[in-house]
Design a protein around this motif. Structure first.
Motif, PDB file in Angstrom:
ATOM      1  N   LEU A 260       0.820  -1.215   0.000  1.00 22.50           N
ATOM      2  CA  LEU A 260       0.000   0.000   0.000  1.00 22.50           C
ATOM      3  C   LEU A 260       0.852   1.261   0.000  1.00 22.50           C
ATOM      4  CD1 LEU A 260      -2.946   1.069   0.212  1.00 22.50           C
ATOM      5  CD2 LEU A 260      -2.688   0.957   2.701  1.00 22.50           C
ATOM      6  N   THR A 261       1.942   1.227   0.729  1.00 21.09           N
ATOM      7  CA  THR A 261       2.761   2.439   0.877  1.00 21.09           C
ATOM      8  C   THR A 261       3.738   2.647  -0.268  1.00 21.09           C
ATOM      9  OG1 THR A 261       4.366   1.199   2.236  1.00 21.09           O
ATOM     10  CG2 THR A 261       2.602   2.390   3.400  1.00 21.09           C
ATOM     11  N   THR A 263       3.092   1.429  -3.713  1.00 21.96           N
ATOM     12  CA  THR A 263       2.491   1.317  -5.043  1.00 21.96           C
ATOM     13  C   THR A 263       2.381   2.681  -5.733  1.00 21.96           C
ATOM     14  OG1 THR A 263       0.605   0.446  -6.282  1.00 21.96           O
ATOM     15  CG2 THR A 263       0.114   1.563  -4.197  1.00 21.96           C
ATOM     16  N   THR A 264       2.332   2.632  -7.046  1.00 23.20           N
ATOM     17  CA  THR A 264       2.051   3.839  -7.838  1.00 23.20           C
ATOM     18  C   THR A 264       0.618   3.806  -8.399  1.00 23.20           C
ATOM     19  OG1 THR A 264       2.977   2.796  -9.824  1.00 23.20           O
ATOM     20  CG2 THR A 264       4.470   4.152  -8.486  1.00 23.20           C
ATOM     21  N   VAL A 265      -0.145   2.762  -8.062  1.00 19.86           N
ATOM     22  CA  VAL A 265      -1.548   2.672  -8.471  1.00 19.86           C
ATOM     23  C   VAL A 265      -2.329   3.793  -7.786  1.00 19.86           C
ATOM     24  CG1 VAL A 265      -3.650   1.282  -8.160  1.00 19.86           C
ATOM     25  CG2 VAL A 265      -1.533   0.196  -8.937  1.00 19.86           C
ATOM     26  N   PRO A 266      -3.219   4.484  -8.497  1.00 21.54           N
ATOM     27  CA  PRO A 266      -4.053   5.510  -7.847  1.00 21.54           C
ATOM     28  C   PRO A 266      -4.833   4.928  -6.667  1.00 21.54           C
ATOM     29  CG  PRO A 266      -4.240   5.676 -10.228  1.00 21.54           C
ATOM     30  CD  PRO A 266      -3.467   4.422  -9.960  1.00 21.54           C
ATOM     31  N   LEU A 267      -4.754   5.610  -5.534  1.00 20.74           N
ATOM     32  CA  LEU A 267      -5.368   5.122  -4.300  1.00 20.74           C
ATOM     33  C   LEU A 267      -6.350   6.141  -3.734  1.00 20.74           C
ATOM     34  CD1 LEU A 267      -2.186   3.841  -2.390  1.00 20.74           C
ATOM     35  CD2 LEU A 267      -3.877   2.414  -3.561  1.00 20.74           C
ATOM     36  N   HIS A 268      -7.394   5.617  -3.113  1.00 21.18           N
ATOM     37  CA  HIS A 268      -8.340   6.484  -2.410  1.00 21.18           C
ATOM     38  C   HIS A 268      -8.879   5.725  -1.212  1.00 21.18           C
ATOM     39  CE1 HIS A 268     -10.825  10.015  -2.063  1.00 21.18           C
ATOM     40  NE2 HIS A 268     -11.927   9.273  -1.945  1.00 21.18           N
ATOM     41  N   LEU A 269      -9.254   6.464  -0.179  1.00 24.28           N
ATOM     42  CA  LEU A 269      -9.898   5.895   0.998  1.00 24.28           C
ATOM     43  C   LEU A 269     -11.188   6.660   1.263  1.00 24.28           C
ATOM     44  CD1 LEU A 269      -9.850   4.125   3.668  1.00 24.28           C
ATOM     45  CD2 LEU A 269      -8.789   6.126   4.742  1.00 24.28           C
ATOM     46  N   ILE A 270     -12.297   5.925   1.401  1.00 23.67           N
ATOM     47  CA  ILE A 270     -13.556   6.514   1.842  1.00 23.67           C
ATOM     48  C   ILE A 270     -13.790   6.026   3.267  1.00 23.67           C
ATOM     49  CG2 ILE A 270     -16.023   6.752   1.413  1.00 23.67           C
ATOM     50  CD1 ILE A 270     -15.488   6.071  -1.516  1.00 23.67           C
ATOM     51  N   TYR A 271     -14.003   6.964   4.185  1.00 22.22           N
ATOM     52  CA  TYR A 271     -13.967   6.625   5.610  1.00 22.22           C
ATOM     53  C   TYR A 271     -15.165   7.188   6.346  1.00 22.22           C
ATOM     54  CZ  TYR A 271     -12.025   6.561  10.402  1.00 22.22           C
ATOM     55  OH  TYR A 271     -11.811   6.369  11.736  1.00 22.22           O
ATOM     56  N   GLY A 272     -15.860   6.292   7.067  1.00 28.78           N
ATOM     57  CA  GLY A 272     -16.898   6.709   8.000  1.00 28.78           C
ATOM     58  C   GLY A 272     -16.261   6.927   9.362  1.00 28.78           C
ATOM     59  N   PRO A 273     -16.189   8.160   9.864  1.00 28.87           N
ATOM     60  CA  PRO A 273     -15.360   8.477  11.031  1.00 28.87           C
ATOM     61  C   PRO A 273     -15.921   8.024  12.374  1.00 28.87           C
ATOM     62  CG  PRO A 273     -16.531  10.441  10.300  1.00 28.87           C
ATOM     63  CD  PRO A 273     -16.811   9.370   9.288  1.00 28.87           C
ATOM     64  N   LEU A 274     -17.180   7.554  12.408  1.00 29.03           N
ATOM     65  CA  LEU A 274     -17.740   7.088  13.680  1.00 29.03           C
ATOM     66  C   LEU A 274     -17.418   5.615  13.931  1.00 29.03           C
ATOM     67  CD1 LEU A 274     -19.395   8.387  15.971  1.00 29.03           C
ATOM     68  CD2 LEU A 274     -21.459   7.480  14.884  1.00 29.03           C
ATOM     69  N   ILE A 284      -7.257   7.262  10.755  1.00 27.92           N
ATOM     70  CA  ILE A 284      -7.064   8.167   9.622  1.00 27.92           C
ATOM     71  C   ILE A 284      -5.737   8.907   9.726  1.00 27.92           C
ATOM     72  CG2 ILE A 284      -8.234  10.191  10.579  1.00 27.92           C
ATOM     73  CD1 ILE A 284      -8.621   8.821   7.004  1.00 27.92           C
ATOM     74  N   THR A 285      -5.298   9.210  10.940  1.00 28.51           N
ATOM     75  CA  THR A 285      -3.998   9.878  11.130  1.00 28.51           C
ATOM     76  C   THR A 285      -2.862   8.977  10.661  1.00 28.51           C
ATOM     77  OG1 THR A 285      -4.840  11.150  12.999  1.00 28.51           O
ATOM     78  CG2 THR A 285      -2.455  10.914  12.824  1.00 28.51           C
ATOM     79  N   LEU A 286      -2.920   7.709  11.043  1.00 24.75           N
ATOM     80  CA  LEU A 286      -1.875   6.770  10.626  1.00 24.75           C
ATOM     81  C   LEU A 286      -1.929   6.538   9.120  1.00 24.75           C
ATOM     82  CD1 LEU A 286       0.446   4.918  11.472  1.00 24.75           C
ATOM     83  CD2 LEU A 286      -1.235   3.097  11.853  1.00 24.75           C
ATOM     84  N   TYR A 287      -3.130   6.429   8.565  1.00 25.56           N
ATOM     85  CA  TYR A 287      -3.264   6.215   7.123  1.00 25.56           C
ATOM     86  C   TYR A 287      -2.634   7.363   6.349  1.00 25.56           C
ATOM     87  CZ  TYR A 287      -5.293   5.180   2.562  1.00 25.56           C
ATOM     88  OH  TYR A 287      -5.445   4.901   1.220  1.00 25.56           O
ATOM     89  N   GLN A 288      -2.955   8.579   6.715  1.00 24.66           N
ATOM     90  CA  GLN A 288      -2.421   9.729   5.984  1.00 24.66           C
ATOM     91  C   GLN A 288      -0.920   9.887   6.177  1.00 24.66           C
ATOM     92  OE1 GLN A 288      -5.335  12.603   7.563  1.00 24.66           O
ATOM     93  NE2 GLN A 288      -6.155  12.821   5.495  1.00 24.66           N
ATOM     94  N   LYS A 289      -0.413   9.422   7.301  1.00 28.96           N
ATOM     95  CA  LYS A 289       1.022   9.480   7.542  1.00 28.96           C
ATOM     96  C   LYS A 289       1.772   8.466   6.685  1.00 28.96           C
ATOM     97  CE  LYS A 289       4.491   8.700  11.184  1.00 28.96           C
ATOM     98  NZ  LYS A 289       4.688   8.340  12.621  1.00 28.96           N
ATOM     99  N   LEU A 290       1.218   7.247   6.573  1.00 29.23           N
ATOM    100  CA  LEU A 290       1.926   6.169   5.885  1.00 29.23           C
ATOM    101  C   LEU A 290       1.614   6.104   4.393  1.00 29.23           C
ATOM    102  CD1 LEU A 290       1.659   3.198   8.444  1.00 29.23           C
ATOM    103  CD2 LEU A 290       3.520   4.842   8.125  1.00 29.23           C
ATOM    104  N   VAL A 291       0.401   6.484   4.010  1.00 27.18           N
ATOM    105  CA  VAL A 291      -0.025   6.324   2.611  1.00 27.18           C
ATOM    106  C   VAL A 291      -0.197   7.719   2.016  1.00 27.18           C
ATOM    107  CG1 VAL A 291      -1.532   5.023   1.073  1.00 27.18           C
ATOM    108  CG2 VAL A 291      -1.274   4.292   3.447  1.00 27.18           C
ATOM    109  N   GLN A 292       0.905   8.393   1.811  1.00 23.42           N
ATOM    110  CA  GLN A 292       0.864   9.808   1.451  1.00 23.42           C
ATOM    111  C   GLN A 292       0.401  10.053   0.017  1.00 23.42           C
ATOM    112  OE1 GLN A 292       4.593  11.662   2.526  1.00 23.42           O
ATOM    113  NE2 GLN A 292       4.444  10.984   4.657  1.00 23.42           N
ATOM    114  N   ARG A 293       0.451   9.042  -0.836  1.00 29.39           N
ATOM    115  CA  ARG A 293       0.002   9.214  -2.219  1.00 29.39           C
ATOM    116  C   ARG A 293      -1.513   9.075  -2.351  1.00 29.39           C
ATOM    117  NH1 ARG A 293       0.563   6.016  -5.633  1.00 29.39           N
ATOM    118  NH2 ARG A 293       0.406   7.418  -7.408  1.00 29.39           N
ATOM    119  N   SER A 294      -2.166   8.618  -1.317  1.00 27.61           N
ATOM    120  CA  SER A 294      -3.601   8.382  -1.394  1.00 27.61           C
ATOM    121  C   SER A 294      -4.395   9.648  -1.121  1.00 27.61           C
ATOM    122  CB  SER A 294      -4.002   7.317  -0.370  1.00 27.61           C
ATOM    123  OG  SER A 294      -5.405   7.134  -0.350  1.00 27.61           O
ATOM    124  N   THR A 295      -5.498   9.794  -1.845  1.00 30.33           N
ATOM    125  CA  THR A 295      -6.481  10.814  -1.484  1.00 30.33           C
ATOM    126  C   THR A 295      -7.475  10.202  -0.497  1.00 30.33           C
ATOM    127  OG1 THR A 295      -7.709  10.231  -3.487  1.00 30.33           O
ATOM    128  CG2 THR A 295      -6.246  12.142  -3.596  1.00 30.33           C
TER     129      THR A 295
END
Length: 326
Positions: A260-261, A263-274, A284-295
């Protein structure tokens, strides 16, 4: 006193026997319509249910949908029509042990086998060399990461992945908090087969309802459709085996998070925060820290673990915005 206990025992034993042999509920018309719109293919002697819909004319894009635990491909029914309007092929399957697919036991269920099944399905449909978008949720996120690893390492038979969109999956063991019943089933050893037989609709509906938001609870009919999908082919009896995927996530973290960290494949995460299983803000903090290419798309505050069922419009708006961005 001894005679009293004997009488209680004689009464209790047949009641338990009846309880443990309660037949599965009848399939609702909506769930049956989902089944009749699909088909089966055979993977190593097991029948795997799938749906394959021919959608938008003029589009060559294909999307495959990978569902979560403990439900099935029916999870995608609220967004199926909108996907049909955008993609030329919309494909979904019930993983082995889920939904209308076979549920062998005893069986060592694994993420690797489920990835093999996805690859076999795409080959069965003549799409092995077709670039494919993956949209996944929960358990399906981990299957998607194994497929991504194979894609990145050019493994034989791998999917040609155009994009990957994840949603509310426990991809980081350190920010994943399984439900109590999940931990109990996966770690109870010889007691697990007994515990799985004691699961009923009341336990299930309370457990699954707890991972939906307070304003986005399933209807009674939706609860029953989910439970019916589990009870078909005695799926409740294989839950303990399937739940070993939680341990597999920990064991193979470097393989899957690494894919995941890097790859050059376009990545996206849709997240329900509750989501209490993958809680905000830790996940979400860890995801954005480790997977910086993802929207990332974070949905409304009251959306929880099943965003595609709780907010299908917001979910699809986020997904189509991502798909149309590259």
């Amino acid at each position: 006193m001894r005679e009293w206990w004997i009488q209680v025992g004689l009464l209790t034993v047949p009641l338990i026997a009846v309880y443990l042999h309660i037949p599965p509920p009848h399939i609702s018309p909506t769930l049956n319509s989902w089944k009749t719109a699909g088909a089966f293919f055979t993977f190593k002697g097991n029948h795997i249910f799938y749906r394959d819909s021919l959608g938008a004319v003029g589009s060559s894009d294909v999307v495959i949908l990978l569902h979560g635990f403990p439900t099935s491909s029916y999870d995608w029914y609220k967004i199926w029509d909108r996907l049909d309007q955008r993609f030329s092929r919309v494909i979904a399957l019930d993983f082995l042990g889920f939904g209308f697919s076979d549920k062998p036991r005893p069986h060592q269920y694994s993420i690797f086998e489920q990835a093999n099944i996805v690859e076999a399905l795409m080959a069965h449909l003549g799409l092995r060399n077709q670039k494919t978008n993956i949209l996944s949720h929960d358990y399906g996120d981990t299957v998607a990461l194994e497929l991504l690893f194979r894609h990145e390492h050019n493994k034989t038979g791998h999917l040609m992945i155009s994009s990957l969109c994840l949603s509310n999956g426990g991809i980081f063991p350190e920010t994943h908090y399984p439900r109590f019943l999940q931990k109990l089933l996966k770690d109870s050893g010889v007691l697990s087969p007994i515990l799985t037989r004691l699961i009923n609709f009341v336990f299930f509906s309370k457990g699954i309802g707890a991972v939906f938001g307070p304003y986005t609870q399933p209807t009674d009919g939706e609860f029953w459709d989910m439970w019916t999908g589990i009870r078909i082919n005695d799926g409740h009896l294989v839950m303990d085996s399937i739940l070993q995927y939680i341990n597999q996530r920990l064991k193979h973290r470097d393989r899957w998070v690494g894919a995941l960290t890097t790859t050059t494949v376009p990545l996206h995460l849709i997240y329900g925060p509750l989501d209490s299983v993958n809680p905000h803000p830790q996940f979400i903090t860890l995801y954005q820290k480790l997977v910086q290419r993802s929207t990332v798309s974070v949905l409304d505050d009251h959306i929880s673990h099943y965003p595609h069922l709780e907010d299908p419009t917001g979910f699809m708006n986020a997904y189509l915005s991502f798909i149309n961005s590259f």
